[in-house]
Design a protein around this motif. Structure first.
Motif, PDB file in Angstrom:
ATOM      1  N   PRO A   1      38.314  43.260  56.272  1.00 48.92           N
ATOM      2  CA  PRO A   1      38.242  43.631  54.850  1.00 48.92           C
ATOM      3  C   PRO A   1      38.266  42.396  53.942  1.00 48.92           C
ATOM      4  O   PRO A   1      38.812  41.351  54.304  1.00 48.92           O
ATOM      5  N   ILE A   2      37.654  42.543  52.765  1.00 47.69           N
ATOM      6  CA  ILE A   2      37.622  41.468  51.774  1.00 47.69           C
ATOM      7  C   ILE A   2      38.214  42.009  50.477  1.00 47.69           C
ATOM      8  O   ILE A   2      37.755  43.046  49.973  1.00 47.69           O
ATOM      9  N   SER A   3      39.236  41.321  49.938  1.00 47.34           N
ATOM     10  CA  SER A   3      39.911  41.779  48.717  1.00 47.34           C
ATOM     11  C   SER A   3      39.702  40.797  47.572  1.00 47.34           C
ATOM     12  O   SER A   3      39.578  39.581  47.796  1.00 47.34           O
ATOM     13  N   PHE A   4      39.673  41.341  46.349  1.00 40.12           N
ATOM     14  CA  PHE A   4      39.540  40.544  45.137  1.00 40.12           C
ATOM     15  C   PHE A   4      40.534  41.074  44.102  1.00 40.12           C
ATOM     16  O   PHE A   4      40.778  42.274  44.040  1.00 40.12           O
ATOM     17  N   GLU A   5      41.061  40.183  43.294  1.00 38.31           N
ATOM     18  CA  GLU A   5      41.782  40.611  42.105  1.00 38.31           C
ATOM     19  C   GLU A   5      40.827  40.497  40.925  1.00 38.31           C
ATOM     20  O   GLU A   5      40.222  39.444  40.716  1.00 38.31           O
ATOM     21  N   VAL A   6      40.666  41.579  40.190  1.00 36.79           N
ATOM     22  CA  VAL A   6      39.678  41.626  39.110  1.00 36.79           C
ATOM     23  C   VAL A   6      40.323  42.145  37.828  1.00 36.79           C
ATOM     24  O   VAL A   6      41.385  42.765  37.858  1.00 36.79           O
ATOM     25  N   ASN A   7      39.660  41.873  36.719  1.00 31.80           N
ATOM     26  CA  ASN A   7      40.144  42.315  35.406  1.00 31.80           C
ATOM     27  C   ASN A   7      38.953  42.833  34.598  1.00 31.80           C
ATOM     28  O   ASN A   7      38.512  42.208  33.634  1.00 31.80           O
ATOM     29  N   PRO A   8      38.395  43.989  35.002  1.00 33.27           N
ATOM     30  CA  PRO A   8      37.199  44.503  34.326  1.00 33.27           C
ATOM     31  C   PRO A   8      37.493  44.896  32.889  1.00 33.27           C
ATOM     32  O   PRO A   8      38.590  45.370  32.575  1.00 33.27           O
TER      33      PRO A   8
ATOM     34  N   ILE B   1      41.919  42.138  28.083  1.00 31.61           N
ATOM     35  CA  ILE B   1      40.626  42.624  28.564  1.00 31.61           C
ATOM     36  C   ILE B   1      40.738  44.055  29.057  1.00 31.61           C
ATOM     37  O   ILE B   1      39.900  44.908  28.762  1.00 31.61           O
ATOM     38  N   GLY B   2      41.778  44.329  29.828  1.00 29.90           N
ATOM     39  CA  GLY B   2      41.970  45.633  30.444  1.00 29.90           C
ATOM     40  C   GLY B   2      42.941  45.506  31.597  1.00 29.90           C
ATOM     41  O   GLY B   2      43.566  44.465  31.789  1.00 29.90           O
TER      42      GLY B   2
END
Length: 246
Positions: free
Chosen positions: A185-192, A172-173
């Motif tokens: 703080p709020i963290s996310f792991e993403v794969n745009p 995907i990227g």
């Protein structure tokens, strides 16, 4: 998918829109791109707590349905609707398995919808389901991370966010960690998705007229903070938008 990721956040997600990058970049930029919605029906995908659903209802949309994979997000959106009834509707749903609707929508929006897909095939399925849900010639507006963003650039902390590479490239990227500098703080792991992945998926679903639209800070907000404050953003924009037609 991302339902559980967001279930622990709920109403705290509303705080994202008050951070400088969202307040002075995303929100005015995306609403300007979407434009006049008076009398039009809107499908809001990855609707979260319903921020855009509510705003488009205020701007005269005839019907707005928000769809989100997180039950907690939908509960928060419904609570906000109960507190200020505008007529927006919400339901829990995975866009990769989106149900069929009785009537096609006049336009659709998607803010950071594709960040959590588990593969290109899932993104393609999402795009097909969205296309199927729209009237012929309807606009689809996407807000997403900029595929050209450079991770080695200056920090985005002064704009309210951090964006860090996880050093992994998927089909995907690149995988990333996003942190919203709220308290806490709020963290996310993403794969745009990369540019080619998203464009190919949209075209394969039947969309055309794909146009990338840079996200720019308004002149008024540049004046409010000063050009120097926004210089790092302008040199390496982390976010972008696109529009296409069904």
């Amino acid at each position: 998918m991302s339902g559980q990721l967001y279930d622990g956040i709920g109403e705290a997600f509303e705080g994202f829109k008050g951070l400088p990058l969202a307040r002075y970049g995303e929100v005015p930029g995306f609403l300007a791109l979407v434009g006049d919605v008076k009398g039009r029906s809107v499908l809001d995908l990855a609707s979260g707590t319903g921020f855009y659903s509510r705003e488009l209802k205020r701007r005269g949309a005839s019907d707005v349905l928000g769809v989100d994979i997180s039950g907690a997000m939908v509960d928060a959106a419904r609570a906000l609707e109960d507190a200020e009834p505008l007529g927006a509707r919400y339901e829990v749903g995975d866009v990769a398995e989106l149900r069929a609707f009785d009537e096609p929508f006049d336009l659709a929006i998607a803010v950071q919808l594709f960040n959590y897909a588990d593969g290109v095939a899932t993104i393609e399925r999402m795009c097909r389901n969205i296309h199927r849900s729209l009237a012929a010639g309807a606009d689809f507006f996407v807000f997403t991370q900029n595929p050209d963003f450079r991770f080695d650039g200056p920090s985005l902390a002064k704009y309210g966010f951090l964006c860090e590479s996880l050093g992994e490239e998927t089909e995907i990227g690149p995988r990333e960690r996003l942190t919203a500098l709220l308290d806490p703080p709020i963290s996310f792991e993403v794969n745009p998705p990369g540019r080619e992945v998203l464009e190919k998926s949209l075209r394969a679903a039947g969309f055309d007229g794909i146009t990338w639209v840079p996200l720019e800070i308004s002149e008024a907000d540049v004046r409010a903070y000063g050009e120097e404050f926004w210089a790092d953003h302008d040199a390496n924009p982390p976010l972008t938008m696109l529009r296409c037609r069904a």
